[in-house]
Design a protein around this motif. Structure first.
Motif, PDB file in Angstrom:
ATOM      1  N   VAL A   1     -90.847  22.398  31.016  1.00  0.00           N
ATOM      2  CA  VAL A   1     -90.694  20.947  31.114  1.00  0.00           C
ATOM      3  C   VAL A   1     -90.663  20.342  29.721  1.00  0.00           C
ATOM      4  CG1 VAL A   1     -93.187  20.522  31.315  1.00  0.00           C
ATOM      5  CG2 VAL A   1     -91.563  18.826  32.204  1.00  0.00           C
ATOM      6  N   GLU A   2     -89.807  19.345  29.549  1.00  0.00           N
ATOM      7  CA  GLU A   2     -89.743  18.659  28.275  1.00  0.00           C
ATOM      8  C   GLU A   2     -90.990  17.804  28.048  1.00  0.00           C
ATOM      9  OE1 GLU A   2     -86.747  17.846  25.470  1.00  0.00           O
ATOM     10  OE2 GLU A   2     -87.924  19.649  25.816  1.00  0.00           O
ATOM     11  N   LYS A   3     -91.305  17.548  26.783  1.00  0.00           N
ATOM     12  CA  LYS A   3     -92.374  16.620  26.476  1.00  0.00           C
ATOM     13  C   LYS A   3     -91.937  15.189  26.814  1.00  0.00           C
ATOM     14  CE  LYS A   3     -91.289  15.467  21.679  1.00  0.00           C
ATOM     15  NZ  LYS A   3     -89.927  16.017  21.590  1.00  0.00           N
ATOM     16  N   PRO A   4     -92.823  14.274  27.090  1.00  0.00           N
ATOM     17  CA  PRO A   4     -94.249  14.504  27.298  1.00  0.00           C
ATOM     18  C   PRO A   4     -94.496  15.197  28.632  1.00  0.00           C
ATOM     19  CG  PRO A   4     -93.739  12.242  27.842  1.00  0.00           C
ATOM     20  CD  PRO A   4     -92.469  12.841  27.310  1.00  0.00           C
ATOM     21  N   MET A   5     -95.518  16.014  28.641  1.00  0.00           N
ATOM     22  CA  MET A   5     -95.838  16.767  29.843  1.00  0.00           C
ATOM     23  C   MET A   5     -96.070  15.852  31.038  1.00  0.00           C
ATOM     24  SD  MET A   5     -98.908  19.499  30.046  1.00  0.00           S
ATOM     25  CE  MET A   5    -100.094  19.380  31.370  1.00  0.00           C
ATOM     26  N   ALA A   6     -96.723  14.720  30.809  1.00  0.00           N
ATOM     27  CA  ALA A   6     -97.035  13.780  31.886  1.00  0.00           C
ATOM     28  C   ALA A   6     -97.233  12.393  31.298  1.00  0.00           C
ATOM     29  CB  ALA A   6     -98.286  14.232  32.634  1.00  0.00           C
ATOM     30  N   ARG A   7     -97.494  11.423  32.170  1.00  0.00           N
ATOM     31  CA  ARG A   7     -97.676  10.036  31.726  1.00  0.00           C
ATOM     32  C   ARG A   7     -99.131   9.686  31.470  1.00  0.00           C
ATOM     33  NH1 ARG A   7     -96.764   5.873  35.073  1.00  0.00           N
ATOM     34  NH2 ARG A   7     -97.429   7.191  36.780  1.00  0.00           N
ATOM     35  N   THR A   8    -100.042  10.328  32.184  1.00  0.00           N
ATOM     36  CA  THR A   8    -101.456   9.963  32.097  1.00  0.00           C
ATOM     37  C   THR A   8    -102.311  11.201  31.876  1.00  0.00           C
ATOM     38  OG1 THR A   8    -101.891  10.228  34.469  1.00  0.00           O
ATOM     39  CG2 THR A   8    -101.010   8.084  33.734  1.00  0.00           C
ATOM     40  N   PHE A   9    -103.536  10.973  31.426  1.00  0.00           N
ATOM     41  CA  PHE A   9    -104.482  12.080  31.264  1.00  0.00           C
ATOM     42  C   PHE A   9    -104.754  12.763  32.602  1.00  0.00           C
ATOM     43  CE2 PHE A   9    -105.725   9.474  27.515  1.00  0.00           C
ATOM     44  CZ  PHE A   9    -105.474  10.424  26.553  1.00  0.00           C
ATOM     45  N   LEU A  10    -104.845  11.985  33.665  1.00  0.00           N
ATOM     46  CA  LEU A  10    -105.110  12.561  34.981  1.00  0.00           C
ATOM     47  C   LEU A  10    -103.978  13.483  35.411  1.00  0.00           C
ATOM     48  CD1 LEU A  10    -106.715  12.849  37.590  1.00  0.00           C
ATOM     49  CD2 LEU A  10    -105.606  10.754  38.429  1.00  0.00           C
TER      50      LEU A  10
END
Length: 236
Positions: A135-144
């Protein structure tokens, strides 16, 4: 999720700036054990225009993938037609859920280059189906979201996961680390970064505080599915 750990055996992904090793540190499984050394891995691409096209080109250079599925919310757009024409035998989808539902047994790995807000649901579904994930960065939107994705990577221990991040893979990162290891730079407690200029790929107003005015939705675009895991807003 693991980074820079075997997704393909010693594959150089040029524009992603990655160098991946031959062993998955989490499960201890080598590339040979995962897919066998005598055949290509069956891969699906989710998000095939623009940056997605670049990633697809990098994977093609390895000579280790067989493209079985292409998924994009705008399969009829000019920026996706180039890829669909290149892989006419690959099944086409506008909804990643339908792709997994109909082709789950034929897909071994998934490369994801969609807008940031849809990384989490696609990755989570891929891992649940037992598919290796890039998966491209960013891995996700939130810490959760990031925490849940890391938990899933540990839960599905046979799945190889990787996040593309030029900043953690190119020379400037390793030069800084070498300075730190040599004691030239030490006692670092925080690094602050801020962007207040338009980037080379857009001229948007950095002080934007609301969505731009609505425009007609292109007839080839599945705008509902584009919104994916975020509240609906009008197309522009």
């Amino acid at each position: 999720m693991q980074t820079r750990r075997n997704f393909l055996k010693t594959a150089a992904l040029a524009s992603a700036g990655l160098a991946v090793s031959g062993v998955n540190a989490m499960s201890g499984q080598s590339y040979n054990r995962i897919v066998g050394s005598s055949r290509k891995i069956n891969i699906a691409y989710v998000g095939i225009g623009n940056r997605g096209e670049q990633i697809i080109g990098d994977f093609e250079k390895t000579g280790m993938v067989n493209v079985v599925a292409l998924c994009d919310i705008d399969m009829g757009a000019k920026h996706t037609q180039k890829v669909t024409a290149k892989y006419p035998k690959a099944k086409q989808f506008q909804d990643f859920r339908q792709m997994f539902d109909k082709m789950g047994n034929q897909i071994e790995a998934v490369a994801i280059a969609t807008p940031d807000h849809s990384h989490f649901p696609i990755c989570m579904m891929a891992m649940a189906y037992g598919k290796h994930v890039f998966v491209e960065k960013p891995m996700a939107r939130t810490f959760l979201e990031a925490d849940l994705m890391m938990q899933a990577a540990r839960k599905y221990s046979k799945v190889v996961t990787q996040v593309g991040n030029q900043g953690h893979s190119e020379a400037n990162y390793f030069q800084f680390k070498a300075w730190q290891d040599a004691g030239i730079i030490k006692d670092i407690t925080a690094v602050a970064a801020h962007m207040n200029n338009p980037r080379r790929w857009h001229t948007w107003d950095v002080n934007m505080y609301k969505y731009p005015d609505a425009e007609p939705i292109p007839p080839t675009l599945d705008w509902i599915n584009w919104n994916c895991a975020v509240p609906y807003h009008e197309y522009n």
